[in-house]
Design a protein around this motif. Structure first.
Motif, PDB file in Angstrom:
ATOM      1  N   LEU A  35       0.854  -0.914   0.177  1.00 48.81           N
ATOM      2  CA  LEU A  35      -0.120  -0.504  -0.257  1.00 48.81           C
ATOM      3  C   LEU A  35       0.958   1.261  -0.301  1.00 48.81           C
ATOM      4  CD1 LEU A  35      -2.781  -0.920   2.351  1.00 48.81           C
ATOM      5  CD2 LEU A  35      -2.930  -0.709   0.182  1.00 48.81           C
ATOM      6  N   ALA A  36       0.688   2.164  -0.560  1.00 52.09           N
ATOM      7  CA  ALA A  36       1.346   3.408  -1.094  1.00 52.09           C
ATOM      8  C   ALA A  36       1.224   4.432   0.414  1.00 52.09           C
ATOM      9  CB  ALA A  36       1.111   4.375  -2.088  1.00 52.09           C
ATOM     10  N   ARG A  37       2.079   4.940   1.374  1.00 51.82           N
ATOM     11  CA  ARG A  37       1.965   5.930   2.103  1.00 51.82           C
ATOM     12  C   ARG A  37       2.888   7.093   2.339  1.00 51.82           C
ATOM     13  NH1 ARG A  37      -2.412   3.614   2.465  1.00 51.82           N
ATOM     14  NH2 ARG A  37      -3.520   1.535   4.421  1.00 51.82           N
ATOM     15  N   GLN A  38       2.226   8.130   2.697  1.00 53.82           N
ATOM     16  CA  GLN A  38       3.539   8.769   3.289  1.00 53.82           C
ATOM     17  C   GLN A  38       3.539   9.564   1.437  1.00 53.82           C
ATOM     18  OE1 GLN A  38       4.105  10.637   5.951  1.00 53.82           O
ATOM     19  NE2 GLN A  38       2.620   8.916   7.347  1.00 53.82           N
ATOM     20  N   VAL A  39       2.143  10.035   0.720  1.00 60.26           N
ATOM     21  CA  VAL A  39       2.909   9.984  -0.731  1.00 60.26           C
ATOM     22  C   VAL A  39       3.353  12.043  -0.543  1.00 60.26           C
ATOM     23  CG1 VAL A  39       1.424  10.441  -2.497  1.00 60.26           C
ATOM     24  CG2 VAL A  39       1.205   8.417  -1.316  1.00 60.26           C
ATOM     25  N   ALA A  63      -4.274  -0.838   9.284  1.00 58.35           N
ATOM     26  CA  ALA A  63      -5.264   0.550   9.117  1.00 58.35           C
ATOM     27  C   ALA A  63      -5.349   1.205   7.759  1.00 58.35           C
ATOM     28  CB  ALA A  63      -4.305   1.344  10.952  1.00 58.35           C
ATOM     29  N   ALA A  64      -6.728   2.329   7.898  1.00 62.17           N
ATOM     30  CA  ALA A  64      -5.671   2.935   6.913  1.00 62.17           C
ATOM     31  C   ALA A  64      -7.091   4.172   6.849  1.00 62.17           C
ATOM     32  CB  ALA A  64      -6.432   2.536   5.366  1.00 62.17           C
ATOM     33  N   THR A  91      -9.870   6.430  10.494  1.00 63.26           N
ATOM     34  CA  THR A  91      -9.773   5.535  10.177  1.00 63.26           C
ATOM     35  C   THR A  91     -10.391   4.230  10.640  1.00 63.26           C
ATOM     36  OG1 THR A  91      -7.951   7.095  11.819  1.00 63.26           O
ATOM     37  CG2 THR A  91      -7.281   4.405  11.555  1.00 63.26           C
ATOM     38  N   ILE A  92      -9.926   2.965   9.797  1.00 64.74           N
ATOM     39  CA  ILE A  92     -10.439   2.182   9.439  1.00 64.74           C
ATOM     40  C   ILE A  92      -9.484   1.181   9.917  1.00 64.74           C
ATOM     41  CG2 ILE A  92     -12.115   3.106   8.227  1.00 64.74           C
ATOM     42  CD1 ILE A  92     -10.866   1.271   6.404  1.00 64.74           C
ATOM     43  N   THR A 128     -14.166  -1.522   9.602  1.00 66.87           N
ATOM     44  CA  THR A 128     -14.610  -1.684  11.159  1.00 66.87           C
ATOM     45  C   THR A 128     -13.644  -0.192  11.629  1.00 66.87           C
ATOM     46  OG1 THR A 128     -12.774  -2.533  12.795  1.00 66.87           O
ATOM     47  CG2 THR A 128     -14.600  -4.035  12.390  1.00 66.87           C
ATOM     48  N   ALA A 129     -14.726   0.807  11.904  1.00 61.81           N
ATOM     49  CA  ALA A 129     -14.198   1.826  12.200  1.00 61.81           C
ATOM     50  C   ALA A 129     -13.122   1.997  13.750  1.00 61.81           C
ATOM     51  CB  ALA A 129     -14.874   3.114  12.915  1.00 61.81           C
ATOM     52  N   THR A 130     -11.796   2.559  13.673  1.00 61.34           N
ATOM     53  CA  THR A 130     -11.211   2.419  15.342  1.00 61.34           C
ATOM     54  C   THR A 130     -11.031   3.730  16.255  1.00 61.34           C
ATOM     55  OG1 THR A 130      -9.806   4.006  14.658  1.00 61.34           O
ATOM     56  CG2 THR A 130      -9.442   1.456  14.040  1.00 61.34           C
ATOM     57  N   GLY A 131     -12.311   4.743  15.576  1.00 61.93           N
ATOM     58  CA  GLY A 131     -12.719   5.851  16.654  1.00 61.93           C
ATOM     59  C   GLY A 131     -13.509   5.941  17.507  1.00 61.93           C
ATOM     60  N   ASP A 132     -13.587   7.129  18.103  1.00 61.93           N
ATOM     61  CA  ASP A 132     -14.676   6.910  19.419  1.00 61.93           C
ATOM     62  C   ASP A 132     -16.329   6.488  18.529  1.00 61.93           C
ATOM     63  OD1 ASP A 132     -16.826   6.741  21.571  1.00 61.93           O
ATOM     64  OD2 ASP A 132     -16.323   8.866  21.684  1.00 61.93           O
ATOM     65  N   PRO A 133     -17.149   5.610  18.510  1.00 65.65           N
ATOM     66  CA  PRO A 133     -18.594   5.225  17.824  1.00 65.65           C
ATOM     67  C   PRO A 133     -19.147   6.909  18.188  1.00 65.65           C
ATOM     68  CG  PRO A 133     -18.573   3.914  19.346  1.00 65.65           C
ATOM     69  CD  PRO A 133     -16.749   4.813  20.112  1.00 65.65           C
ATOM     70  N   ASN A 134     -19.327   7.203  19.477  1.00 67.46           N
ATOM     71  CA  ASN A 134     -20.208   8.547  20.117  1.00 67.46           C
ATOM     72  C   ASN A 134     -18.940  10.093  19.872  1.00 67.46           C
ATOM     73  OD1 ASN A 134     -21.947   7.553  21.452  1.00 67.46           O
ATOM     74  ND2 ASN A 134     -20.216   7.054  23.117  1.00 67.46           N
ATOM     75  N   GLU A 135     -17.862  10.288  18.617  1.00 71.88           N
ATOM     76  CA  GLU A 135     -17.335  11.266  18.354  1.00 71.88           C
ATOM     77  C   GLU A 135     -17.918  11.793  17.364  1.00 71.88           C
ATOM     78  OE1 GLU A 135     -12.807  12.616  16.421  1.00 71.88           O
ATOM     79  OE2 GLU A 135     -13.049  10.819  17.210  1.00 71.88           O
ATOM     80  N   TYR A 136     -18.315  13.231  16.656  1.00 69.04           N
ATOM     81  CA  TYR A 136     -18.854  13.951  15.791  1.00 69.04           C
ATOM     82  C   TYR A 136     -18.263  13.712  14.563  1.00 69.04           C
ATOM     83  CZ  TYR A 136     -22.350  15.382  19.743  1.00 69.04           C
ATOM     84  OH  TYR A 136     -23.816  15.731  20.061  1.00 69.04           O
TER      85      TYR A 136
END
Length: 172
Positions: A35-39, A63-64, A91-92, A128-136
């Motif tokens: 995967l390409a990262r830091q383009v 993670a992506a 971020t997933i 799956t999302a890696t963040g807080d499910p309550n974050e707006y």
């Protein structure tokens, strides 16, 4: 780390489908799934100056960052509200082949003063999302001078109660 050189035109064509595109990178006789990262791009010309390729195993989640796209005409906006998108990427965690190009969310039913959080997003199978499910992610802001439906209903109820009370006291 191994320094490699790739054709910029071909690379730009490959990632035109999204930066999370799986790239088969051939080094000698060995193919690597990457995967390409830091383009990194030149600030004025916009041409690519550097890319980090990360070797991945197609059977292990990675993670992506995936863009969030809001679609639809919100009823809150039609009533005078303003869409405030607080999060533009998510971020997933997913296997490389399951990483979506973007995450879409329909905001058609979003009223003034309401919001969408990470937990409200519908993610594809295997993602799956890696963040807080309550974050707006986004909300419909009520501009100054405009009342939300809840505030208007509360005002109407208060006026009706005041009218009923004054009608009851005038009969006495």
């Amino acid at each position: 780390p191994v320094a490699v050189s790739v054709d910029a035109r071909e690379f730009n064509h490959i990632i035109s489908g999204g930066v999370n595109t799986i790239i088969a990178l051939q080094l000698g006789k060995t193919k690597h799934v990457t995967l390409a990262r830091q383009v990194q791009r030149h600030p004025v010309r916009g041409d690519m100056t550097h890319v980090d390729f990360v070797k991945v195993n197609v059977d292990i989640e990675v993670a992506a960052e995936v863009p969030i796209v809001l679609v639809g005409d919100s009823i809150g906006v039609k009533d005078g509200g303003i869409v405030d998108q607080l999060m533009f990427s998510l971020t997933i965690a997913a296997k490389p082949h399951a990483i979506p190009e973007h995450i879409e969310h329909d905001i058609t039913d979003l009223a003034m003063g309401k919001h969408v959080s990470i937990g409200d997003l519908v993610l594809p199978k295997g993602v799956t999302a890696t963040g807080d499910p309550n974050e707006y992610v986004a909300s419909i802001i009520v501009p100054r001078g405009i009342k939300s439906a809840a505030e208007t209903a509360a005002d109407d109820a208060a006026e009706a109660a005041a009218a009923a009370e004054s009608a009851g006291s005038s009969e006495s």
